[in-house]
Design an enzyme around this catalytic site. Sequence first.
Site, short mmCIF file in Angstrom:
data_model
loop_
_atom_site.label_atom_id
_atom_site.label_comp_id
_atom_site.label_asym_id
_atom_site.label_seq_id
_atom_site.Cartn_x
_atom_site.Cartn_y
_atom_site.Cartn_z
N TYR A 119 0.83 -1.20 0.00
CA TYR A 119 0.00 0.00 0.00
C TYR A 119 0.87 1.26 0.00
O TYR A 119 1.84 1.37 0.74
CB TYR A 119 -0.92 0.04 1.23
CG TYR A 119 -1.61 1.39 1.37
CD1 TYR A 119 -2.62 1.75 0.49
CD2 TYR A 119 -1.23 2.31 2.33
CE1 TYR A 119 -3.24 2.99 0.57
CE2 TYR A 119 -1.83 3.56 2.43
CZ TYR A 119 -2.84 3.88 1.54
OH TYR A 119 -3.43 5.11 1.61
N HIS A 137 -5.35 16.29 -4.98
CA HIS A 137 -5.56 16.67 -3.58
C HIS A 137 -5.41 18.17 -3.35
O HIS A 137 -5.58 18.65 -2.22
CB HIS A 137 -4.60 15.90 -2.67
CG HIS A 137 -5.01 14.48 -2.43
ND1 HIS A 137 -5.19 13.57 -3.45
CD2 HIS A 137 -5.28 13.79 -1.28
CE1 HIS A 137 -5.55 12.40 -2.93
NE2 HIS A 137 -5.61 12.51 -1.63
N ASN A 176 0.80 13.19 3.22
CA ASN A 176 0.38 12.56 4.47
C ASN A 176 1.14 13.20 5.62
O ASN A 176 2.33 13.51 5.48
CB ASN A 176 0.71 11.08 4.41
CG ASN A 176 -0.48 10.19 4.74
OD1 ASN A 176 -0.30 9.04 5.10
ND2 ASN A 176 -1.68 10.68 4.61
N TYR A 198 -12.47 37.86 43.23
CA TYR A 198 -11.77 36.68 42.71
C TYR A 198 -10.81 37.02 41.57
O TYR A 198 -9.76 36.39 41.42
CB TYR A 198 -12.78 35.65 42.19
CG TYR A 198 -13.55 34.92 43.26
CD1 TYR A 198 -13.38 35.20 44.61
CD2 TYR A 198 -14.46 33.92 42.91
CE1 TYR A 198 -14.10 34.53 45.58
CE2 TYR A 198 -15.18 33.24 43.87
CZ TYR A 198 -15.00 33.54 45.20
OH TYR A 198 -15.72 32.87 46.14
N ARG A 244 -7.80 38.09 43.57
CA ARG A 244 -7.32 37.16 44.58
C ARG A 244 -6.99 35.79 44.01
O ARG A 244 -6.07 35.11 44.49
CB ARG A 244 -8.40 37.02 45.66
CG ARG A 244 -7.97 36.23 46.85
CD ARG A 244 -9.00 35.98 47.92
NE ARG A 244 -10.31 36.53 47.73
CZ ARG A 244 -11.43 35.94 48.16
NH1 ARG A 244 -11.37 34.77 48.75
NH2 ARG A 244 -12.60 36.52 48.00
N PHE A 256 -1.02 9.46 10.92
CA PHE A 256 -1.52 10.70 10.31
C PHE A 256 -2.72 11.27 11.04
O PHE A 256 -3.11 12.41 10.80
CB PHE A 256 -1.91 10.43 8.85
CG PHE A 256 -2.79 9.22 8.67
CD1 PHE A 256 -4.07 9.17 9.19
CD2 PHE A 256 -2.32 8.11 7.99
CE1 PHE A 256 -4.87 8.06 9.04
CE2 PHE A 256 -3.12 6.98 7.82
CZ PHE A 256 -4.40 6.96 8.35
N GLU A 299 -12.32 6.79 5.87
CA GLU A 299 -11.83 7.66 6.93
C GLU A 299 -13.03 8.11 7.76
O GLU A 299 -13.57 9.20 7.57
CB GLU A 299 -11.07 8.83 6.29
CG GLU A 299 -9.85 8.34 5.52
CD GLU A 299 -9.37 9.28 4.44
OE1 GLU A 299 -9.87 10.42 4.39
OE2 GLU A 299 -8.51 8.88 3.63
#
Length: 509
Positions: free
Chosen positions: A55, A85, A197, A281, A284, A330, A415
């Site tokens: 792969y 992409h 990636n 507050y 403090r 990834f 995914e």
Amino acid sequence: MPETLLLAPGRFDLDQLRAIYQHQSPLQLADECRAAILHSAQTVSQIIAGQRTVYGINTGFGLLARTSIAEDRLATLQRNLILSHCTGTGPLLDDASVALIMALKIGSLARGFSGVGLPVIETLLKLYQARVYPCIPSQGSVGASGDLAPLAHMSATLLGVGQVRHEGRMLDALEGLRIAGAEPLNLGPKEGLALINGTQVSTALALRGLFAAERLFVSAVVAGSLTVEALKGSFVPFDARIQEVRGQPGQIAVAALYRELLHDSQINQSHIDCKRVQDPYSLRCQPQVMGACLDHLRFAAGVFLREANAVSDNPLVFSDDGDVLSGGNFHAEPVAMAADVLALAIAEIGALSERRIAQLVDPAMSGLPAFLVKEGGLNSGFMIAQVTSAALASENKSLAHPASVDSLPTSANQEDHVSMATFAARRLLDMASNSAGVVAIELLAAAQGVDFHAPLQSSPQLQQVRTLIRSQVPHYAQDRYFAPDIAAARAWVEDGVMSRWVGYARLYD
């Protein structure tokens, strides 16, 4: 000229990363990297020569991983991968962020687990050194299978495709390569996938947010200390014994910073025996709130630093064993969740600062003139400056919603769980900018409050801060055009000027 940094992959530290982001310091690849890079690339070549199907080397990607690709088409496969992409949209990332992305990608590939050859890394390095920055749109990544779209835009430059910026000018990528002394690449097996990636975009944006948060934090500590003086607050809440019995490390560290900043104050001595028992507050509890913010900042810094040194593409090449292993490095969930934690700290720093401003402008709480100006009514003073601070603090409440709990499946459900790390990291700078505006207003308001205590002086360190403020912003005697004053103070926060009094190293002691 910034000092050249030796890039020893896996050994970035925060100071180096700050230098890369802030100054785009030149990089030199350590000699020790070259053997690992060559060994990794040879392993990929051996897989191709042995006609093994692996792969990411000779298959399709994502849901198409079961499709084998012929050897004579592998170069086309890598080119197609990058071009397909390049789907980013939105405003382009700034040059400093792109430089950090490139440096992180160089460092990751140079560790020798990605199967890329030296020409890829050296071409990226040439572009970086020449300050030729690929144009990377800021939107389009869900932070799952790496920052695919933005990294594809970065990688397209190596092919001579797309646009770059150089010295503020937009140029064709081919022209950018020429300026850098490089030629367009024909990518080998695995190289395109290794480039796109990885978590380098989300990590760089997270680091950018971290550095802004550091500057914000030290400024807020200085501003909060000055407000204690303006409101004649008690120093007792900063006593080390109070912090030690709770044991929270951030709280202990922050209280020590306040004690140092407030030490030897005439204003404090003037009211040390007053009858007021406790402060609100927002004065403090500064060690408790700011201490928690510091703990979260430190946690986020650790995650981001580890990720900056990580190998996060897929599959990974373990040359010593001859193995190519497909996993999920990834997936940017660590970055996303740490960015969400840092977002909470940024929002709280601004929220606490806004409450102190509200104390300063309220005469019933401060004992000072209403809205910090004489002849109130005729003059509005800091009235609307406090409104601005409230608007900025409230905006951060929406932005602080965790991004990491969101997920939309992508790639035909291959995914099926994503991190949203890129957005989680990208919004940090906007949040830090909002809180910087709040802290800037507090610096002005606190200095104004201290002015009313003259001739008494604050501590020596805070007197220096007040001198800086008054060197650019005069006392607010009557209403005037206010925006330039706030802009000047905001620049002090965003440029890290207050680190003169609280250095960044103190945050990580």
